[in-house]
Design a protein around this motif. Structure first.
Motif, PDB file in Angstrom:
ATOM      1  N   VAL A   1       7.088  -4.150   6.093  1.00  0.00           N
ATOM      2  CA  VAL A   1       6.643  -4.514   4.765  1.00  0.00           C
ATOM      3  C   VAL A   1       5.455  -5.592   4.865  1.00  0.00           C
ATOM      4  O   VAL A   1       4.738  -5.714   4.044  1.00  0.00           O
ATOM      5  CB  VAL A   1       8.062  -4.876   4.046  1.00  0.00           C
ATOM      6  CG1 VAL A   1       7.575  -5.526   2.675  1.00  0.00           C
ATOM      7  CG2 VAL A   1       8.930  -3.728   3.849  1.00  0.00           C
ATOM      8  N   ALA A   2       5.781  -6.541   5.747  1.00  0.00           N
ATOM      9  CA  ALA A   2       4.813  -7.543   5.889  1.00  0.00           C
ATOM     10  C   ALA A   2       3.321  -7.149   6.218  1.00  0.00           C
ATOM     11  O   ALA A   2       2.319  -7.622   5.609  1.00  0.00           O
ATOM     12  CB  ALA A   2       5.283  -8.738   6.963  1.00  0.00           C
ATOM     13  N   GLU A   3       3.220  -5.960   6.988  1.00  0.00           N
ATOM     14  CA  GLU A   3       2.158  -5.518   7.497  1.00  0.00           C
ATOM     15  C   GLU A   3       1.409  -4.788   6.139  1.00  0.00           C
ATOM     16  O   GLU A   3       0.302  -5.043   5.992  1.00  0.00           O
ATOM     17  CB  GLU A   3       2.313  -4.390   8.492  1.00  0.00           C
ATOM     18  CG  GLU A   3       1.026  -3.958   9.005  1.00  0.00           C
ATOM     19  CD  GLU A   3       0.064  -4.763   9.764  1.00  0.00           C
ATOM     20  OE1 GLU A   3       0.633  -5.550  10.231  1.00  0.00           O
ATOM     21  OE2 GLU A   3      -1.066  -4.302   9.897  1.00  0.00           O
ATOM     22  N   LEU A   4       2.412  -4.082   5.493  1.00  0.00           N
ATOM     23  CA  LEU A   4       1.632  -3.504   4.274  1.00  0.00           C
ATOM     24  C   LEU A   4       1.168  -4.558   3.229  1.00  0.00           C
ATOM     25  O   LEU A   4       0.287  -4.444   2.532  1.00  0.00           O
ATOM     26  CB  LEU A   4       2.620  -2.506   3.636  1.00  0.00           C
ATOM     27  CG  LEU A   4       3.355  -1.444   4.393  1.00  0.00           C
ATOM     28  CD1 LEU A   4       4.113  -0.325   3.960  1.00  0.00           C
ATOM     29  CD2 LEU A   4       1.980  -0.509   4.787  1.00  0.00           C
ATOM     30  N   ARG A   5       1.981  -5.545   3.157  1.00  0.00           N
ATOM     31  CA  ARG A   5       1.592  -6.678   2.151  1.00  0.00           C
ATOM     32  C   ARG A   5       0.166  -7.362   2.519  1.00  0.00           C
ATOM     33  O   ARG A   5      -0.557  -7.693   1.737  1.00  0.00           O
ATOM     34  CB  ARG A   5       2.824  -7.697   2.196  1.00  0.00           C
ATOM     35  CG  ARG A   5       2.647  -8.903   1.089  1.00  0.00           C
ATOM     36  CD  ARG A   5       2.664  -8.440  -0.317  1.00  0.00           C
ATOM     37  NE  ARG A   5       2.242  -9.455  -0.961  1.00  0.00           N
ATOM     38  CZ  ARG A   5       1.058  -9.699  -1.665  1.00  0.00           C
ATOM     39  NH1 ARG A   5       0.080  -8.782  -1.351  1.00  0.00           N
ATOM     40  NH2 ARG A   5       0.583 -10.258  -2.323  1.00  0.00           N
ATOM     41  N   ALA A   6      -0.064  -7.480   3.900  1.00  0.00           N
ATOM     42  CA  ALA A   6      -1.194  -7.904   4.405  1.00  0.00           C
ATOM     43  C   ALA A   6      -2.275  -7.349   4.225  1.00  0.00           C
ATOM     44  O   ALA A   6      -3.344  -7.761   3.957  1.00  0.00           O
ATOM     45  CB  ALA A   6      -1.176  -8.180   6.121  1.00  0.00           C
ATOM     46  N   ARG A   7      -2.138  -5.694   4.082  1.00  0.00           N
ATOM     47  CA  ARG A   7      -2.969  -4.957   3.967  1.00  0.00           C
ATOM     48  C   ARG A   7      -3.213  -4.682   2.541  1.00  0.00           C
ATOM     49  O   ARG A   7      -4.131  -3.932   1.994  1.00  0.00           O
ATOM     50  CB  ARG A   7      -2.688  -3.762   4.711  1.00  0.00           C
ATOM     51  CG  ARG A   7      -2.771  -3.778   6.129  1.00  0.00           C
ATOM     52  CD  ARG A   7      -2.796  -2.405   6.765  1.00  0.00           C
ATOM     53  NE  ARG A   7      -2.591  -2.395   8.232  1.00  0.00           N
ATOM     54  CZ  ARG A   7      -2.815  -1.304   9.111  1.00  0.00           C
ATOM     55  NH1 ARG A   7      -3.156  -0.293   8.558  1.00  0.00           N
ATOM     56  NH2 ARG A   7      -2.635  -1.576  10.221  1.00  0.00           N
ATOM     57  N   GLU A   8      -2.337  -5.473   1.701  1.00  0.00           N
ATOM     58  CA  GLU A   8      -2.477  -5.493   0.148  1.00  0.00           C
ATOM     59  C   GLU A   8      -2.061  -4.053  -0.350  1.00  0.00           C
ATOM     60  O   GLU A   8      -2.750  -3.557  -1.471  1.00  0.00           O
ATOM     61  CB  GLU A   8      -4.022  -5.811  -0.385  1.00  0.00           C
ATOM     62  CG  GLU A   8      -4.306  -7.387  -0.008  1.00  0.00           C
ATOM     63  CD  GLU A   8      -5.688  -7.624  -0.577  1.00  0.00           C
ATOM     64  OE1 GLU A   8      -6.176  -6.776  -1.124  1.00  0.00           O
ATOM     65  OE2 GLU A   8      -6.062  -9.103  -0.711  1.00  0.00           O
ATOM     66  N   VAL A   9      -1.347  -3.133   0.478  1.00  0.00           N
ATOM     67  CA  VAL A   9      -0.907  -2.239  -0.282  1.00  0.00           C
ATOM     68  C   VAL A   9       0.197  -2.305  -1.009  1.00  0.00           C
ATOM     69  O   VAL A   9       0.313  -1.397  -2.126  1.00  0.00           O
ATOM     70  CB  VAL A   9      -0.233  -1.136   1.078  1.00  0.00           C
ATOM     71  CG1 VAL A   9       0.115   0.288   0.811  1.00  0.00           C
ATOM     72  CG2 VAL A   9      -1.595  -0.868   2.062  1.00  0.00           C
ATOM     73  N   LEU A  10       1.116  -3.320  -0.717  1.00  0.00           N
ATOM     74  CA  LEU A  10       2.188  -3.692  -1.689  1.00  0.00           C
ATOM     75  C   LEU A  10       2.080  -5.012  -2.395  1.00  0.00           C
ATOM     76  O   LEU A  10       1.257  -5.808  -1.934  1.00  0.00           O
ATOM     77  CB  LEU A  10       3.572  -3.817  -0.722  1.00  0.00           C
ATOM     78  CG  LEU A  10       3.779  -2.516  -0.101  1.00  0.00           C
ATOM     79  CD1 LEU A  10       5.256  -2.865   0.521  1.00  0.00           C
ATOM     80  CD2 LEU A  10       4.389  -1.404  -1.100  1.00  0.00           C
ATOM     81  N   THR A  11       2.191  -5.034  -3.705  1.00  0.00           N
ATOM     82  CA  THR A  11       1.961  -6.204  -4.384  1.00  0.00           C
ATOM     83  C   THR A  11       3.294  -7.099  -3.978  1.00  0.00           C
ATOM     84  O   THR A  11       4.289  -6.733  -3.243  1.00  0.00           O
ATOM     85  CB  THR A  11       2.269  -5.856  -6.037  1.00  0.00           C
ATOM     86  OG1 THR A  11       3.550  -5.680  -6.208  1.00  0.00           O
ATOM     87  CG2 THR A  11       1.180  -4.863  -6.323  1.00  0.00           C
ATOM     88  N   GLU A  12       3.400  -8.445  -4.303  1.00  0.00           N
ATOM     89  CA  GLU A  12       4.206  -9.331  -3.945  1.00  0.00           C
ATOM     90  C   GLU A  12       5.514  -8.982  -4.364  1.00  0.00           C
ATOM     91  O   GLU A  12       6.737  -9.050  -3.819  1.00  0.00           O
ATOM     92  CB  GLU A  12       3.849 -10.838  -4.345  1.00  0.00           C
ATOM     93  CG  GLU A  12       4.679 -11.971  -3.830  1.00  0.00           C
ATOM     94  CD  GLU A  12       4.509 -11.988  -2.365  1.00  0.00           C
ATOM     95  OE1 GLU A  12       3.619 -12.002  -1.802  1.00  0.00           O
ATOM     96  OE2 GLU A  12       5.580 -12.637  -1.897  1.00  0.00           O
ATOM     97  N   ALA A  13       5.573  -8.555  -5.778  1.00  0.00           N
ATOM     98  CA  ALA A  13       6.632  -8.112  -6.275  1.00  0.00           C
ATOM     99  C   ALA A  13       7.484  -6.926  -5.439  1.00  0.00           C
ATOM    100  O   ALA A  13       8.536  -6.950  -5.423  1.00  0.00           O
ATOM    101  CB  ALA A  13       6.598  -7.922  -7.874  1.00  0.00           C
ATOM    102  N   GLN A  14       6.562  -6.044  -4.955  1.00  0.00           N
ATOM    103  CA  GLN A  14       7.082  -4.794  -4.573  1.00  0.00           C
ATOM    104  C   GLN A  14       7.753  -5.195  -3.225  1.00  0.00           C
ATOM    105  O   GLN A  14       8.880  -4.812  -2.840  1.00  0.00           O
ATOM    106  CB  GLN A  14       6.086  -3.976  -4.483  1.00  0.00           C
ATOM    107  CG  GLN A  14       5.647  -3.041  -5.645  1.00  0.00           C
ATOM    108  CD  GLN A  14       4.228  -2.296  -5.535  1.00  0.00           C
ATOM    109  OE1 GLN A  14       3.570  -2.601  -4.302  1.00  0.00           O
ATOM    110  NE2 GLN A  14       4.246  -1.282  -6.307  1.00  0.00           N
ATOM    111  N   ALA A  15       6.944  -6.111  -2.379  1.00  0.00           N
ATOM    112  CA  ALA A  15       7.443  -6.474  -1.181  1.00  0.00           C
ATOM    113  C   ALA A  15       8.989  -7.203  -1.350  1.00  0.00           C
ATOM    114  O   ALA A  15       9.704  -7.031  -0.508  1.00  0.00           O
ATOM    115  CB  ALA A  15       6.482  -7.462  -0.630  1.00  0.00           C
TER     116      ALA A  15
END
Length: 340
Positions: free
Chosen positions: A18-32
């Protein structure tokens, strides 16, 4: 695009993923945060742990009963032992029959795991009872084929009625023992298990099991049983054919060689279709042994340079194994993550 991004990443923990997806801005903060919260609070399944404990409990129970009977056979009444085994076996079969769903040619639902394991316990108790009657009363005399055929005749219909692949494996094993004893009854006493008659019977039984597996899938008659038939049948056929070829027990050797390659090719296609690593490894392993034996037999027959070819073949084999293991995921075709 999203799926290709996920599958291109190496195996990681869910939080790292999830952190990797968040760093790539695939997920928003709320989704993470929602995924983190789900990972922290989701229930942990004990399904396989409980099934393993049940299986170990049944194996330990039947093993303990066998040791108890062996050590105290003279201290306990034989009639009492037989009656206890019969009552336990009848109780196990009765409970399993009472809690099983109606018969269907498809995979039956399993509302509870206890009937499945009690059915397995009943089958093991039947084998214990059979062995005890033979040891104490010589119940089957010298008819050892009958002693191995009875479990097969009992377990096979039970496997279909109760939709139990474990009991089906026991039935196939008993059937293989009966076939071996029927074609070479004296081999048990002389420890000669690798004879032409036994290899011929094993190859025939293996081909029959492969045919049953194919028909089970084609006619949709317990199609999930095809895996068990195919696994046991292919191993039986390939192992016996390989042994017969290496020991030159059956001829012509070319026919055995082609038979092994044909079954390996079928397993390769089956592994590609079902995304099974197990059948892929079986096909490649048995095929490699057959090709190696055939190549060096041909070279020996033609009086070629065996040492030079051996070194070259080992180098190529190692390179081939490394390439195969590095690309096995692509070969099996597990892009959809449905491997066995």
């Amino acid at each position: 695009m999203f799926s290709s991004l996920i599958f291109s990443l190496p195996p990681v923990q869910p939080t790292d993923f999830v952190a990797e997806l968040r760093a790539r801005e695939v997920l928003t903060e709320a989704q993470a945060e929602a995924i983190y919260e789900y990972e922290r609070t989701r229930p942990f399944s004990l399904h396989y742990e409980l099934r393993t404990l049940l299986y170990l409990g049944i194996v330990l129970l039947t093993g303990g009963l066998g040791v108890l009977l062996y050590q105290h056979a003279d201290d306990i009444s034989h009639s009492l032992i037989v009656a206890a085994l019969v009552l336990l076996m009848a109780g196990s079969f009765g409970y399993a029959a009472r809690h099983q769903p109606p018969f269907t040619w498809q995979q039956a639902p399993t509302p509870s795991v206890l009937p499945d394991y009690l059915l397995l316990l009943g089958c093991l108790l039947f084998l214990s009872l059979e062995g005890y009657l033979q040891a104490k009363y010589t119940f089957f005399s010298n008819r050892y084929g009958l002693a191995t055929l009875l479990p097969a005749l009992l377990f096979l219909p039970l496997a279909y009625r109760f939709d139990h692949r474990g009991v089906l494996s026991m039935a196939i094993t008993a059937l293989a023992a009966w076939v071996g004893l029927s074609v070479a009854p004296l081999s048990v006493f002389s420890n000669q298990f690798l004879t032409a008659a036994i290899c011929r019977a094993a190859i025939g039984l293996g081909m029959f099991l492969l045919l049953v597996a194919w028909q089970s899938e084609k006619r949709r008659l317990k199609p999930h049983f095809a895996y068990t038939y195919l696994l046991l049948g292919s191993n039986l056929l390939l192992a016996s054919a390989t042994a017969a070829m290496s020991q030159e027990l059956l001829r012509p050797l070319v026919l055995l060689f082609l038979l092994i390659l044909g079954v390996c090719a079928y397993l390769f296609l089956y592994a590609r279709r079902t995304h099974s690593y197990l059948f892929m490894l079986l096909s490649v392993g048995y095929g490699y042994v057959a090709v190696t034996y055939g190549l060096f037999s041909l070279l020996e027959y033609t009086h070629g340079d065996i040492v030079g070819l051996f070194i070259f073949y080992i180098i190529c084999s190692v390179a081939g194994i490394v390439w195969f293991l590095a690309n096995i995921q692509k070969i099996v075709g597990t892009d959809d993550r449905q491997s066995l």
